[in-house]
Design a protein around this motif. Sequence first.
Motif, PDB file in Angstrom:
ATOM      1  N   PHE A   1      -0.285   9.112 -11.665  1.00  0.00           N
ATOM      2  CA  PHE A   1      -1.260   8.036 -11.488  1.00  0.00           C
ATOM      3  C   PHE A   1      -1.612   7.383 -12.826  1.00  0.00           C
ATOM      4  CE2 PHE A   1      -3.827   7.993  -7.274  1.00  0.00           C
ATOM      5  CZ  PHE A   1      -2.662   7.821  -6.567  1.00  0.00           C
TER       6      PHE A   1
ATOM      7  N   ALA B   1       0.847  -1.197   0.000  1.00  0.00           N
ATOM      8  CA  ALA B   1       0.000   0.000   0.000  1.00  0.00           C
ATOM      9  C   ALA B   1       0.879   1.242   0.000  1.00  0.00           C
ATOM     10  CB  ALA B   1      -0.900  -0.006   1.228  1.00  0.00           C
TER      11      ALA B   1
ATOM     12  N   PHE C   1      -5.800   5.002   5.168  1.00  0.00           N
ATOM     13  CA  PHE C   1      -5.782   4.141   3.986  1.00  0.00           C
ATOM     14  C   PHE C   1      -7.012   3.256   3.968  1.00  0.00           C
ATOM     15  CE2 PHE C   1      -4.187   1.347   0.759  1.00  0.00           C
ATOM     16  CZ  PHE C   1      -3.299   2.154   0.057  1.00  0.00           C
TER      17      PHE C   1
ATOM     18  N   LYS D   1      -3.408   7.712  -2.989  1.00  0.00           N
ATOM     19  CA  LYS D   1      -3.292   6.417  -2.309  1.00  0.00           C
ATOM     20  C   LYS D   1      -3.559   5.305  -3.321  1.00  0.00           C
ATOM     21  CE  LYS D   1      -3.972   9.065   1.505  1.00  0.00           C
ATOM     22  NZ  LYS D   1      -5.014   9.095   2.527  1.00  0.00           N
ATOM     23  N   PHE D   2      -2.671   4.337  -3.367  1.00  0.00           N
ATOM     24  CA  PHE D   2      -2.929   3.182  -4.229  1.00  0.00           C
ATOM     25  C   PHE D   2      -2.305   1.941  -3.615  1.00  0.00           C
ATOM     26  CE2 PHE D   2       1.137   2.262  -6.387  1.00  0.00           C
ATOM     27  CZ  PHE D   2       1.867   3.414  -6.143  1.00  0.00           C
ATOM     28  N   SER D   3      -2.739   0.791  -4.078  1.00  0.00           N
ATOM     29  CA  SER D   3      -2.134  -0.451  -3.591  1.00  0.00           C
ATOM     30  C   SER D   3      -1.977  -1.443  -4.738  1.00  0.00           C
ATOM     31  CB  SER D   3      -2.969  -1.064  -2.467  1.00  0.00           C
ATOM     32  OG  SER D   3      -4.216  -1.486  -2.952  1.00  0.00           O
TER      33      SER D   3
ATOM     34  N   ILE E   1      -8.660   8.945 -14.048  1.00  0.00           N
ATOM     35  CA  ILE E   1      -7.279   9.435 -13.974  1.00  0.00           C
ATOM     36  C   ILE E   1      -6.697   9.536 -15.396  1.00  0.00           C
ATOM     37  CG2 ILE E   1      -4.944   8.778 -13.252  1.00  0.00           C
ATOM     38  CD1 ILE E   1      -6.594   9.882 -10.933  1.00  0.00           C
ATOM     39  N   HIS E   2      -6.960   8.528 -16.226  1.00  0.00           N
ATOM     40  CA  HIS E   2      -6.456   8.591 -17.603  1.00  0.00           C
ATOM     41  C   HIS E   2      -7.066   9.773 -18.361  1.00  0.00           C
ATOM     42  CE1 HIS E   2      -3.755   5.124 -18.309  1.00  0.00           C
ATOM     43  NE2 HIS E   2      -4.292   4.728 -17.167  1.00  0.00           N
TER      44      HIS E   2
ATOM     45  N   SER F   1      -2.575  -6.887  -9.313  1.00  0.00           N
ATOM     46  CA  SER F   1      -3.460  -5.812  -9.760  1.00  0.00           C
ATOM     47  C   SER F   1      -3.079  -4.540  -9.016  1.00  0.00           C
ATOM     48  CB  SER F   1      -4.929  -6.176  -9.522  1.00  0.00           C
ATOM     49  OG  SER F   1      -5.195  -6.293  -8.142  1.00  0.00           O
ATOM     50  N   LEU F   2      -3.496  -3.421  -9.578  1.00  0.00           N
ATOM     51  CA  LEU F   2      -3.188  -2.123  -8.961  1.00  0.00           C
ATOM     52  C   LEU F   2      -4.469  -1.294  -8.937  1.00  0.00           C
ATOM     53  CD1 LEU F   2      -0.073   0.102  -9.641  1.00  0.00           C
ATOM     54  CD2 LEU F   2      -2.343   1.094  -9.298  1.00  0.00           C
ATOM     55  N   THR F   3      -4.854  -0.848  -7.758  1.00  0.00           N
ATOM     56  CA  THR F   3      -6.062  -0.032  -7.617  1.00  0.00           C
ATOM     57  C   THR F   3      -5.700   1.348  -7.076  1.00  0.00           C
ATOM     58  OG1 THR F   3      -7.510  -1.938  -7.281  1.00  0.00           O
ATOM     59  CG2 THR F   3      -8.282   0.173  -6.407  1.00  0.00           C
ATOM     60  N   LEU F   4      -6.264   2.373  -7.730  1.00  0.00           N
ATOM     61  CA  LEU F   4      -6.117   3.761  -7.278  1.00  0.00           C
ATOM     62  C   LEU F   4      -7.286   4.045  -6.341  1.00  0.00           C
ATOM     63  CD1 LEU F   4      -5.423   5.185 -10.856  1.00  0.00           C
ATOM     64  CD2 LEU F   4      -3.709   4.624  -9.109  1.00  0.00           C
ATOM     65  N   HIS F   5      -6.995   4.223  -5.056  1.00  0.00           N
ATOM     66  CA  HIS F   5      -8.087   4.346  -4.082  1.00  0.00           C
ATOM     67  C   HIS F   5      -8.645   5.757  -3.998  1.00  0.00           C
ATOM     68  CE1 HIS F   5      -7.012   0.338  -2.996  1.00  0.00           C
ATOM     69  NE2 HIS F   5      -5.805   0.709  -2.614  1.00  0.00           N
ATOM     70  N   GLY F   6      -7.780   6.764  -4.112  1.00  0.00           N
ATOM     71  CA  GLY F   6      -8.281   8.122  -4.003  1.00  0.00           C
ATOM     72  C   GLY F   6      -7.177   9.117  -3.728  1.00  0.00           C
TER      73      GLY F   6
ATOM     74  N   VAL G   1     -10.329   0.390  -0.924  1.00  0.00           N
ATOM     75  CA  VAL G   1     -11.598   0.406  -1.639  1.00  0.00           C
ATOM     76  C   VAL G   1     -11.362   0.554  -3.141  1.00  0.00           C
ATOM     77  CG1 VAL G   1     -11.844   2.919  -1.464  1.00  0.00           C
ATOM     78  CG2 VAL G   1     -13.892   1.498  -1.687  1.00  0.00           C
TER      79      VAL G   1
ATOM     80  N   PRO H   1     -13.460   2.266  -5.756  1.00  0.00           N
ATOM     81  CA  PRO H   1     -14.662   3.112  -5.816  1.00  0.00           C
ATOM     82  C   PRO H   1     -15.533   2.795  -7.035  1.00  0.00           C
ATOM     83  CG  PRO H   1     -12.681   4.439  -5.414  1.00  0.00           C
ATOM     84  CD  PRO H   1     -12.219   3.068  -5.822  1.00  0.00           C
TER      85      PRO H   1
ATOM     86  N   ARG I   1      -1.761  -5.571  -5.434  1.00  0.00           N
ATOM     87  CA  ARG I   1      -1.948  -6.935  -4.917  1.00  0.00           C
ATOM     88  C   ARG I   1      -0.816  -7.799  -5.452  1.00  0.00           C
ATOM     89  NH1 ARG I   1      -5.787  -7.122  -0.752  1.00  0.00           N
ATOM     90  NH2 ARG I   1      -6.856  -5.124  -1.038  1.00  0.00           N
TER      91      ARG I   1
ATOM     92  N   ALA J   1     -14.106   9.017  -4.528  1.00  0.00           N
ATOM     93  CA  ALA J   1     -12.939   8.182  -4.233  1.00  0.00           C
ATOM     94  C   ALA J   1     -12.596   8.353  -2.753  1.00  0.00           C
ATOM     95  CB  ALA J   1     -11.770   8.593  -5.117  1.00  0.00           C
ATOM     96  N   PHE J   2     -11.592   7.627  -2.286  1.00  0.00           N
ATOM     97  CA  PHE J   2     -11.213   7.725  -0.873  1.00  0.00           C
ATOM     98  C   PHE J   2     -10.392   8.990  -0.667  1.00  0.00           C
ATOM     99  CE2 PHE J   2      -8.129   6.641   2.554  1.00  0.00           C
ATOM    100  CZ  PHE J   2      -9.045   6.641   3.585  1.00  0.00           C
TER     101      PHE J   2
ATOM    102  N   MET K   1     -12.015   4.769 -11.251  1.00  0.00           N
ATOM    103  CA  MET K   1     -10.962   5.699 -10.852  1.00  0.00           C
ATOM    104  C   MET K   1      -9.818   5.679 -11.876  1.00  0.00           C
ATOM    105  SD  MET K   1     -10.099   7.849  -8.429  1.00  0.00           S
ATOM    106  CE  MET K   1      -8.619   8.549  -7.676  1.00  0.00           C
ATOM    107  N   THR K   2      -9.446   4.500 -12.355  1.00  0.00           N
ATOM    108  CA  THR K   2      -8.386   4.414 -13.364  1.00  0.00           C
ATOM    109  C   THR K   2      -8.804   5.144 -14.638  1.00  0.00           C
ATOM    110  OG1 THR K   2      -7.729   2.271 -12.476  1.00  0.00           O
ATOM    111  CG2 THR K   2      -6.933   2.818 -14.672  1.00  0.00           C
TER     112      THR K   2
ATOM    113  N   VAL L   1      -1.153   2.233 -14.206  1.00  0.00           N
ATOM    114  CA  VAL L   1      -1.968   1.087 -14.634  1.00  0.00           C
ATOM    115  C   VAL L   1      -2.853   1.519 -15.798  1.00  0.00           C
ATOM    116  CG1 VAL L   1      -3.782   1.616 -12.920  1.00  0.00           C
ATOM    117  CG2 VAL L   1      -3.540  -0.730 -13.780  1.00  0.00           C
ATOM    118  N   THR L   2      -3.082   0.597 -16.731  1.00  0.00           N
ATOM    119  CA  THR L   2      -3.964   0.912 -17.863  1.00  0.00           C
ATOM    120  C   THR L   2      -5.422   0.653 -17.482  1.00  0.00           C
ATOM    121  OG1 THR L   2      -4.032  -1.310 -18.779  1.00  0.00           O
ATOM    122  CG2 THR L   2      -2.153   0.079 -19.423  1.00  0.00           C
TER     123      THR L   2
ATOM    124  N   GLU M   1     -11.913  -0.262 -13.541  1.00  0.00           N
ATOM    125  CA  GLU M   1     -12.048   0.588 -12.366  1.00  0.00           C
ATOM    126  C   GLU M   1     -12.334   2.039 -12.782  1.00  0.00           C
ATOM    127  OE1 GLU M   1      -9.030  -0.034  -9.411  1.00  0.00           O
ATOM    128  OE2 GLU M   1      -8.976  -2.199  -9.752  1.00  0.00           O
TER     129      GLU M   1
END
Lengths: 451, 451
Positions: free
Chosen positions: A222, A190, B303, A314-316, B219-220, A288-293, B306, B308, A318, B297-298, B215-216, A226-227, B213
């Motif tokens: 950001f 994270a 942290f 914030k992103f994480s 962002i793009h 995987s990569l998620t952009l949380h906010g 999520v 979103p 997996r 988003a968060f 959010m992705t 990730v695509t 996602e």
Amino acid sequence: MVNDTALETLYKTVDQNQDDYVERLREAVAIPRYEARDIGCHDMDGVNLQLPPIILGTYGNDPNKKTILVYGHYDVQPALLEDGWDSKPFDMIETPKGQLVGRGASDDKGPIIGWLNCIEAHQNADIEFPVNLKICFEGMEENGSEGLEELISKEADKYFKDVDAVCISDNYWLGMTKPCLTYGLRGICAYKVAISGPGKDLHSGVFGGTVHEPMTDLIHLFSKLVTPSGKILITGVNDDVALLTDAENQMYKSLEFSLSELHSAIESKTTIFDNEIETLQHRWRYPSLTLHGIEGAFSSPGFKTVLPAKVTGKFSIRLVPNMDPNRVNELVEKYLKDEFAKLGSKNTISVECLHGAKPWIANPNHWNYVAASNAVERIFKCKPDLTREGGSIPVTLTFQDALNKNVLLLPMGRGDDGAHSINEKLDRSNYVQGIKLFGAYLHEIASCKDE
Amino acid sequence: MVNDTALETLYKTVDQNQDDYVERLREAVAIPRYEARDIGCHDMDGVNLQLPPIILGTYGNDPNKKTILVYGHYDVQPALLEDGWDSKPFDMIETPKGQLVGRGASDDKGPIIGWLNCIEAHQNADIEFPVNLKICFEGMEENGSEGLEELISKEADKYFKDVDAVCISDNYWLGMTKPCLTYGLRGICAYKVAISGPGKDLHSGVFGGTVHEPMTDLIHLFSKLVTPSGKILITGVNDDVALLTDAENQMYKSLEFSLSELHSAIESKTTIFDNEIETLQHRWRYPSLTLHGIEGAFSSPGFKTVLPAKVTGKFSIRLVPNMDPNRVNELVEKYLKDEFAKLGSKNTISVECLHGAKPWIANPNHWNYVAASNAVERIFKCKPDLTREGGSIPVTLTFQDALNKNVLLLPMGRGDDGAHSINEKLDRSNYVQGIKLFGAYLHEIASCKDE
């Protein structure tokens, strides 16, 4: 060699006593949440609270038998009738379809009461218990298992010393009809990325176009992570992902899973892949990569013409075998700083890794899994699905690392049990067959040649 | 021809009475904020409130004289000693350096009391007032001038019928030593872009890597709007920006402005350009695009893993001549939808323009500006800076559109007056010279040949 006659007797005993077992589960569901109290460790408000006890128990001590550690938890998620339950969440009911509905029925009171019923069934049927059993039932699972890791580490060479393998029953079948054994979980790294510019938030009319805007920089960074189809763009991060072998790929073909189930779970059809196999592989065995906010930008309803001075994304990620959190951290930090340098911004960046957890994978050919698989075939007349999960169950890794023994995830409930949701249920058949499964599994272990 | 002797007499009268004028400003600052009351229009909570009155007044009605409308506002920003003021914000004090410190001293009570003092000085000096004056002083400027536009439209052919030009004193010098006339303001188009995917927020462990996602995607899209150096990437949006002429460019060279002032205003050195001219041009005469934030988003500290389900990005574009809000809206919507299509996402997009305001630019060669410029030379012995501003003052466009007359922004205070901040001040010299400036401006208008 398993004594088939003894097992048949055991099954009969379980069937005969199933109403008692249901009654015990009802009693367990009715026990209110254990309230943390007195002096123990610090809670969120800095008050000293005593943690709910971790229950350790030993059944049998025969040096000629294997010792199996079973884990479960007696704490549950909060639940109120007003949340939308059709019945009082702590008054378990049985529906005409044979669903035992109540908070914790499936997560995780069903399995822990199931283990106790399994012991009693052996006593009632006068069948020798096939292994030494150790139990570890905790009451903080829904709150990060606080205190558990310390205890496991401390007791690894004492209470847990003779454990040969671990069995955790705290997850679910993939679908609704076919049992599974779970042998892998993804890890996680994270991150927080902060971009700082002006000393205070500015008016976009007065300053827009003349200053490097931290929000613009962060959005550009950001966008390079990730695509939209989920491919991680961070240099080197995908290099350590274990190759998909033919054998592994083959395994996916028999899994009980349909995209329509997934669509109903996410309440949309916005899945990336058009087929079940790729979908599951990207949930289980690819990162995987998620952009949380973003913290610090304007996030309320309405509109505000602010030019934010500092924004923190914030992103994480997996993680899957053979990714290592430390290596991933290095790559992420380098990539973000390199990409930031390319932006030509006068703002400053800071990257922080908040926590990292390794992915977990067990050897599904270990005798612990073979025994469980054989037991499934005995009870359900089919081979179990071999599954992994996309999230993490931290205790799994804790046991594996502290004890260095094979860990098996052996679920009792179905994929639609609704743990953490309203109307959580456990099917009576899953409960009763699950108690038989636990018994058959222990008998299969006792007859294993392989060590 | 201006009667220089009469003006000299006027100046002397103003100098002699300046302590009285300061006293009147002190009294004005001490008047508490007008509280909206009774039945009028709806406030934020849906209660009916009477708006503070708009004060209209006429001084002189000679058909042989020009009629000048002056605008100001008597409402002020909130202020509390606890905000960090060095003195009580509504008890105006004068510092040893001659700064009149109090809420509203500069924004905008100094200018409106200044106009009244200017009239009185003519009476005291027994000098004929050179124009017919109409005043329009409102009490809702700090709250979006609610009710003003309706009144101006309604009275355009009545009360405002004979107005020949408008003078608004509600902005500031660019720096601290040189007066300016302001002839342009940027407009704005504000947007919301919503990307929707799953029906509810998801767990990134379970679903990350398998669903598109939102959010992705957002962002793009956001990364395709503007570069880190402020270049707008939306196809066609820059096409209508007026070309920089040599004459215009030349004008920037004499402006009193330094990057170090800007750096101290933004509390950092993160400006895009290394020189004053490009910096001001990008504040005033080029468009800019600011990403304000993301809703859904968060956004909290800490942290949360999520994924979103729906995110709404907010951004705005500052418009300059000859950009048109409707045309910009078309281009933005098309661009966002085209770029979204390229992402190959199954999520859905919606684009909403929240409001659009045209840029405003006046002809600085109009007699209204020539008169003001001559007046500045009389009082300050230098030509004024001809400035624009990056933000908007909506009433400016309202007057121009409703009356179709030249509008001049003629500031009284300095760039460091701190309107809206703690310790707001107006230098005594700006106040006193400002009253003379207002007088000289009106006399210059009376002697203008050009109509």
